[in-house]
Design a protein around this motif. Structure first.
Motif, PDB file in Angstrom:
ATOM      1  N   ASP A 252      36.658  55.899  49.681  1.00 37.51           N
ATOM      2  CA  ASP A 252      35.141  56.337  50.831  1.00 37.51           C
ATOM      3  C   ASP A 252      33.710  55.719  50.183  1.00 37.51           C
ATOM      4  O   ASP A 252      32.931  56.250  51.882  1.00 37.51           O
ATOM      5  CB  ASP A 252      34.388  57.246  49.011  1.00 37.51           C
ATOM      6  N   SER A 253      33.704  54.889  50.731  1.00 42.19           N
ATOM      7  CA  SER A 253      32.796  54.021  51.099  1.00 42.19           C
ATOM      8  C   SER A 253      32.882  52.954  51.463  1.00 42.19           C
ATOM      9  O   SER A 253      32.112  52.627  51.952  1.00 42.19           O
ATOM     10  CB  SER A 253      32.308  52.445  49.347  1.00 42.19           C
ATOM     11  N   PHE A 254      34.310  52.399  51.700  1.00 40.62           N
ATOM     12  CA  PHE A 254      34.968  51.630  53.030  1.00 40.62           C
ATOM     13  C   PHE A 254      33.890  52.552  53.778  1.00 40.62           C
ATOM     14  O   PHE A 254      34.091  51.814  55.313  1.00 40.62           O
ATOM     15  CB  PHE A 254      36.144  51.844  52.923  1.00 40.62           C
ATOM     16  N   VAL A 255      34.789  53.710  54.497  1.00 32.77           N
ATOM     17  CA  VAL A 255      34.837  54.165  55.711  1.00 32.77           C
ATOM     18  C   VAL A 255      33.141  54.416  55.943  1.00 32.77           C
ATOM     19  O   VAL A 255      32.213  54.564  57.291  1.00 32.77           O
ATOM     20  CB  VAL A 255      35.366  55.337  55.125  1.00 32.77           C
ATOM     21  N   THR A 256      32.633  54.880  55.069  1.00 29.56           N
ATOM     22  CA  THR A 256      30.938  54.994  54.803  1.00 29.56           C
ATOM     23  C   THR A 256      30.513  53.317  55.958  1.00 29.56           C
ATOM     24  O   THR A 256      29.651  53.935  56.963  1.00 29.56           O
ATOM     25  CB  THR A 256      30.364  55.354  53.736  1.00 29.56           C
ATOM     26  N   GLU A 257      30.224  52.653  55.350  1.00 32.06           N
ATOM     27  CA  GLU A 257      30.071  51.362  55.610  1.00 32.06           C
ATOM     28  C   GLU A 257      31.094  51.144  57.183  1.00 32.06           C
ATOM     29  O   GLU A 257      30.462  50.396  57.527  1.00 32.06           O
ATOM     30  CB  GLU A 257      30.704  49.997  54.941  1.00 32.06           C
ATOM     31  N   PHE A 258      32.153  50.783  57.238  1.00 33.78           N
ATOM     32  CA  PHE A 258      32.730  50.506  58.584  1.00 33.78           C
ATOM     33  C   PHE A 258      32.722  51.585  59.375  1.00 33.78           C
ATOM     34  O   PHE A 258      31.686  51.008  60.609  1.00 33.78           O
ATOM     35  CB  PHE A 258      34.475  51.063  58.047  1.00 33.78           C
ATOM     36  N   SER A 259      31.593  52.762  59.166  1.00 40.18           N
ATOM     37  CA  SER A 259      31.666  53.782  60.580  1.00 40.18           C
ATOM     38  C   SER A 259      30.181  53.060  60.530  1.00 40.18           C
ATOM     39  O   SER A 259      29.922  52.858  62.321  1.00 40.18           O
ATOM     40  CB  SER A 259      31.403  55.433  59.992  1.00 40.18           C
TER      41      SER A 259
ATOM     42  N   ALA B  38      20.993  46.909  59.690  1.00 39.20           N
ATOM     43  CA  ALA B  38      21.668  48.099  59.233  1.00 39.20           C
ATOM     44  C   ALA B  38      23.141  47.926  59.362  1.00 39.20           C
ATOM     45  O   ALA B  38      24.627  47.737  58.540  1.00 39.20           O
ATOM     46  CB  ALA B  38      22.265  49.176  60.199  1.00 39.20           C
ATOM     47  N   LYS B  39      24.385  47.301  60.506  1.00 39.81           N
ATOM     48  CA  LYS B  39      25.366  46.416  60.795  1.00 39.81           C
ATOM     49  C   LYS B  39      25.322  45.279  59.942  1.00 39.81           C
ATOM     50  O   LYS B  39      26.675  45.041  59.591  1.00 39.81           O
ATOM     51  CB  LYS B  39      24.950  45.782  61.892  1.00 39.81           C
ATOM     52  N   GLU B  40      24.653  44.532  59.524  1.00 39.64           N
ATOM     53  CA  GLU B  40      24.551  42.937  58.052  1.00 39.64           C
ATOM     54  C   GLU B  40      24.678  43.889  56.663  1.00 39.64           C
ATOM     55  O   GLU B  40      25.531  43.289  56.510  1.00 39.64           O
ATOM     56  CB  GLU B  40      23.434  42.455  58.463  1.00 39.64           C
ATOM     57  N   GLU B  41      23.435  44.955  56.416  1.00 41.49           N
ATOM     58  CA  GLU B  41      24.347  45.419  55.580  1.00 41.49           C
ATOM     59  C   GLU B  41      25.008  46.224  55.439  1.00 41.49           C
ATOM     60  O   GLU B  41      25.895  45.444  54.093  1.00 41.49           O
ATOM     61  CB  GLU B  41      23.241  46.072  55.077  1.00 41.49           C
ATOM     62  N   SER B  42      26.276  46.549  56.128  1.00 38.93           N
ATOM     63  CA  SER B  42      27.531  46.937  55.953  1.00 38.93           C
ATOM     64  C   SER B  42      28.212  46.274  55.842  1.00 38.93           C
ATOM     65  O   SER B  42      29.289  46.441  54.789  1.00 38.93           O
ATOM     66  CB  SER B  42      27.011  48.057  57.201  1.00 38.93           C
TER      67      SER B  42
ATOM     68  N   SER C 117      30.764  50.289  62.998  1.00 35.98           N
ATOM     69  CA  SER C 117      31.451  50.180  64.698  1.00 35.98           C
ATOM     70  C   SER C 117      30.611  50.936  65.258  1.00 35.98           C
ATOM     71  O   SER C 117      30.302  51.203  67.112  1.00 35.98           O
ATOM     72  CB  SER C 117      32.438  51.355  64.215  1.00 35.98           C
ATOM     73  N   ARG C 118      29.515  52.117  64.241  1.00 32.63           N
ATOM     74  CA  ARG C 118      29.064  52.821  65.400  1.00 32.63           C
ATOM     75  C   ARG C 118      27.381  51.515  66.006  1.00 32.63           C
ATOM     76  O   ARG C 118      26.995  51.573  66.956  1.00 32.63           O
ATOM     77  CB  ARG C 118      27.873  53.613  64.646  1.00 32.63           C
ATOM     78  N   GLU C 119      27.179  50.870  65.624  1.00 34.09           N
ATOM     79  CA  GLU C 119      25.871  50.020  65.503  1.00 34.09           C
ATOM     80  C   GLU C 119      26.434  49.093  66.137  1.00 34.09           C
ATOM     81  O   GLU C 119      26.039  48.236  67.567  1.00 34.09           O
ATOM     82  CB  GLU C 119      25.588  49.390  64.304  1.00 34.09           C
ATOM     83  N   ASP C 120      28.202  48.339  66.498  1.00 40.45           N
ATOM     84  CA  ASP C 120      28.933  47.969  67.199  1.00 40.45           C
ATOM     85  C   ASP C 120      28.363  48.166  68.889  1.00 40.45           C
ATOM     86  O   ASP C 120      28.013  47.909  69.832  1.00 40.45           O
ATOM     87  CB  ASP C 120      30.339  47.279  66.786  1.00 40.45           C
ATOM     88  N   SER C 121      28.614  49.546  68.407  1.00 37.77           N
ATOM     89  CA  SER C 121      28.939  50.286  69.682  1.00 37.77           C
ATOM     90  C   SER C 121      27.523  50.622  70.698  1.00 37.77           C
ATOM     91  O   SER C 121      27.245  50.866  71.957  1.00 37.77           O
ATOM     92  CB  SER C 121      29.746  52.037  69.721  1.00 37.77           C
ATOM     93  N   LEU C 122      26.015  50.928  70.202  1.00 41.17           N
ATOM     94  CA  LEU C 122      25.327  50.966  70.001  1.00 41.17           C
ATOM     95  C   LEU C 122      24.443  50.018  70.720  1.00 41.17           C
ATOM     96  O   LEU C 122      24.054  49.746  71.358  1.00 41.17           O
ATOM     97  CB  LEU C 122      24.728  52.187  69.278  1.00 41.17           C
ATOM     98  N   GLN C 123      25.226  48.609  70.172  1.00 43.75           N
ATOM     99  CA  GLN C 123      24.110  47.446  70.494  1.00 43.75           C
ATOM    100  C   GLN C 123      24.831  46.929  71.871  1.00 43.75           C
ATOM    101  O   GLN C 123      24.362  46.567  72.848  1.00 43.75           O
ATOM    102  CB  GLN C 123      24.681  46.301  69.368  1.00 43.75           C
TER     103      GLN C 123
ATOM    104  N   ALA D 138      28.984  56.712  69.788  1.00 43.31           N
ATOM    105  CA  ALA D 138      30.051  55.738  68.943  1.00 43.31           C
ATOM    106  C   ALA D 138      31.184  55.502  69.130  1.00 43.31           C
ATOM    107  O   ALA D 138      32.404  55.068  69.423  1.00 43.31           O
ATOM    108  CB  ALA D 138      29.976  55.328  68.019  1.00 43.31           C
ATOM    109  N   ALA D 139      31.664  56.502  69.023  1.00 42.94           N
ATOM    110  CA  ALA D 139      33.029  56.896  68.542  1.00 42.94           C
ATOM    111  C   ALA D 139      34.089  57.103  70.010  1.00 42.94           C
ATOM    112  O   ALA D 139      35.691  57.277  70.242  1.00 42.94           O
ATOM    113  CB  ALA D 139      33.243  58.574  68.342  1.00 42.94           C
TER     114      ALA D 139
END
Length: 735
Positions: free
Chosen positions: A385-392, A553-557, A395-401, A507-508
């Motif tokens: 549960d925690s992993f998917v939240t942070e992984f998402s 956000a990406k750093e913290e996740s 992934s999202r911030e990677d794509s947006l950047q 992102a997806a």
């Protein structure tokens, strides 16, 4: 046989009664005539009828017991008062008959046997105190050694059923010194094997069973015990020996289900033992068509999925497992294990983490809470549960950047390609749903046209939530009105920390290529297209402020992901990789000192980089809490804190004794560096080995034993740990 006994009783009892009256047949008399009378009366009246009642009750209990072949079969049917409910009248009758012997035939040689019937019957009914009392009475006051030993065997089983393994082992040690007849020896061996099986000491249990099988006759019950032995060999990783006992099942007249599951398990082991074996002759298609297997189709597909996975055919494996879940019907136990298999494949092999989390979640809702896997699955589900939240988020911030770094023309084209891909997927889903609804309507019309077929009116219509096609259509209508929304509370609130749903869509679809313009649906350049385009573009971090927020956000996740890998998922390599990524992408991260410390903890003693991280922490952050913790591990005296360590050890050991294994392990591993160099370091390490065996399974347990031998070559506990190492030499079982 009963009629013969009653006939003998009717003819002989009057004669004995005359003799008894003339000689004074008191139940306390030691005269031969008195003893003969009470022996006869006790045996052919009260004891015999009570024994028959108990036999009928035990037959009913065995019939009521439902086997779960996905779980380890208990060698003996447990003493369970719920199972005994259908046999309650027979058990109460057995108690009444056995009590007559105790009340009226005290000098009878059948007194001990009657007390055993009394004790067993009360145990079946859940009257533990009275049942144990009766059995202990036989042991303390019995006149026949064989009867005393028989009572102790039942007492040992009662202790095992109550998980009182210490007292059960004490009884077993006493009985092992007694000369037992063949029948009692068989019961003793089976009960002792049952004790070690229930205490997860599988190697000892199967060793005892190997000595027991020559004493057993060919029967369905013997086939069942062969199956239990094979399952334990499976858990020990001894697949050849397991298959030997699966063959033993087929030689002992098993019922259909037992023979079927034995064949399926043996087939799985064959693939492990012979990876290149040809399975074309197995005949799965024939099994699936056989009407006798209608309730077992889920297990057939499950086995086909496992075999496909062993052969590295993952798409086929997933397809078979999905068919297994769809075929499960009322067999919720099999469906739970199918979901677990799908979750494991999606997590470990396919790296589809969101899907893996969903399968773990589904398995947890139907897995029995007393299943051995329940706690591990629950822990894994919470971690994911925690992993998917942070992984998402990552992934999202990677794509947006990446999108933010494109030139304006390329960015606009990319967003248009994403919208086109979304529209194409939506139209294809709508088409599939409409085709499914049309096919269903055609079937219903054909059925309605048959003579005598009831035509369902609106009041008889099936509820929509039971109809997959209608559910799918409803989802389409919802997305058309509201878009792809995350399932969460208070989703209408604005100003939330997470980006909008549109950002998730963007992102997806980052890797989607430009698609041809769909013939129908939302047209490029239309007002709705432009609105969708602007909504997606709004979430791209084009300004410095937005880009900085995205980076944060990406750093913290990423940092949280590293800790989840390290502490929750126990994947050290991925933890190290993720921590390194944080340090590389964010050299000024505020988590640098903690990451240095976690890198030092995570790397093995043989890794040359371990000391580098320690030096970096001590040189760059000499006054940090983490530097002080590392300094404690370097202090070889370690005596000053021994008083506190004693208290800490007692607290953790109490958790272990109470069964809070996961909490105890987390506690001991979180503080393990502070124990280094202390007088109790190896004692904490030994307790950690026990906890790993309880929480993480056999492979981790074997590795922990090996690490202890290497790290503590002079420990006073070394002989004990080496004995454990010998016993676990077979413990590389399949998962």
């Amino acid at each position: 046989m009963i009629d013969i006994f009653l006939s003998v009783s009717r003819k002989t009892l009057p004669i004995l009664l005359v003799i008894c009256i003339s000689t004074g047949c008191s139940q306390f008399s030691t005269k031969p005539a008195a003893i003969g009378f009470h022996n006869f009366s006790a045996r052919y009246n009260a004891y015999f009828m009570g024994d028959q009642d108990l036999a009928e009750a035990e037959f009913a209990i065995k019939k009521a017991y439902k086997e779960d072949y996905n779980q380890l079969l208990p060698i003996l049917i447990p003493l369970d008062s719920v199972l005994a409910l259908p046999a309650k009248p027979q058990l109460e009758s057995a108690i009444k008959k056995a009590s007559i012997v105790a009340e009226k035939h005290q000098n009878s040689r059948w007194l001990d046997n009657s007390y055993i019937i009394l004790g067993k019957s009360r145990l079946y009914l859940g009257q533990w105190a009275d049942g144990l009392e009766a059995l202990r009475y036989v042991y303390a006051n019995g006149r026949d050694e064989n009867d005393k030993n028989a009572a102790l065997v039942v007492l040992m089983k009662a202790y095992v059923s109550r998980k009182d393994y210490s007292n059960a082992l004490g009884v077993a040690e006493y009985l092992s010194q007694q000369p037992l007849p063949k029948a009692s020896l068989k019961d003793f061996y089976l009960t002792k094997a049952y004790l070690h099986q229930q205490n997860s000491e599988y190697l000892t249990s199967v060793a005892i069973l190997e000595e027991t099988f020559p004493l057993l006759k060919k029967s369905t019950e013997t086939a069942r015990i062969h199956f239990a032995a094979a399952q334990m060999y499976d858990r020990l990783g001894q697949y050849a020996l397991a298959n030997k006992h699966y063959k033993g099942v087929t030689k002992n007249r098993p019922d259909y289900d037992l023979g079927f599951y034995s064949s399926m398990n043996s087939l799985q082991n064959r693939v492990i033992l012979e990876p290149n074996s040809d399975l074309s002759s197995v005949g799965f298609d024939k099994m699936l068509k056989d009407r006798k297997n209608d309730d077992l189709r889920d297990r057939i597909y499950f086995t086909m999925g496992l075999l496909a996975e062993h052969q590295k055919k993952l798409p086929e494996a997933v397809d078979y497992l999905k068919k297994s879940a769809a075929s499960s019907g009322k067999n919720q136990s099999q469906k739970a294990y199918t979901y677990l298999q799908l979750a494991r494949i999606n997590y470990e092999s396919l790296e589809k983490f969101e899907l893996a989390k969903m399968y773990y979640d589904s398995a947890l809702t139907i897995l029995p809470k007393d299943a051995p896997e329940y706690r591990l699955v629950s822990d894994r589900k919470r971690a994911l549960d925690s992993f998917v939240t942070e992984f998402s988020i990552v992934s999202r911030e990677d794509s947006l950047q990446k999108l933010a770094q494109m030139n304006p023309v390329a960015l606009n084209n990319k967003i248009d390609a994403i919208i086109e891909a979304k529209e194409k997927a939506r139209l294809e889903e709508e088409k599939r749903t409409q085709e499914a609804l049309a096919a269903k309507a055609a079937i219903q019309n054909n059925v309605a046209a048959l003579p005598g077929s009831p035509i369902q009116d609106a009041g008889q219509r099936r509820w929509e939530l039971y109809d997959p096609a209608l559910v799918s259509q409803g989802k389409i209508e919802f997305r058309r009105a509201w878009g792809n929304r995350v399932l969460e509370d208070d989703w209408r609130r604005s100003g939330k920390q997470n980006r909008s749903v549109a950002a998730n869509n963007l992102a997806a679809q980052d890797s989607a290529s430009t698609q041809a313009q769909p013939e129908t649906g939302m047209q490029k350049g239309s007002a709705s297209w432009v609105a969708e385009h602007e909504q997606l573009k709004k979430n791209v971090p084009l300004s410095d402020e937005m880009f900085a927020a995205s980076q944060k956000a990406k750093e913290e996740s990423l940092y949280k992901l590293g800790k989840i890998y390290r502490f929750d998922l126990r994947e050290d390599e991925r933890a190290v990789f993720t921590f390194n990524r944080v340090l590389t992408d964010y050299p000024k991260t505020i988590y640098k000192d903690e990451i240095y410390y976690l890198m030092y903890l995570t790397l093995s003693e043989e890794d040359k980089g371990k000391l580098i991280w320690k030096d970096k922490l001590l040189s760059e952050f000499p006054n940090s809490t983490y530097a002080r913790l590392i300094s404690k591990t370097s202090d070889k005296n370690g005596i000053a804190g021994s008083g506190n360590q004693v208290k800490e050890y007692e607290n953790i050991f109490q958790m272990y004794s109470d069964g809070n294994y996961t909490k105890a392990l987390d506690e001991i591993e979180a503080n393990l560096p502070s124990y280094k160099g202390g007088a109790m370091e190896d004692k904490f390490a030994l307790l950690r080995v026990f906890l790993i065996g309880k929480v993480r399974g056999k492979e981790a347990y074997t590795q922990a034993i090996t690490e202890f031998v290497r790290l503590y070559p002079t420990s006073t506990y070394l002989p004990r740990i080496k004995e454990m190492q010998d016993l676990s030499s077979l413990s590389l079982g399949k998962r």
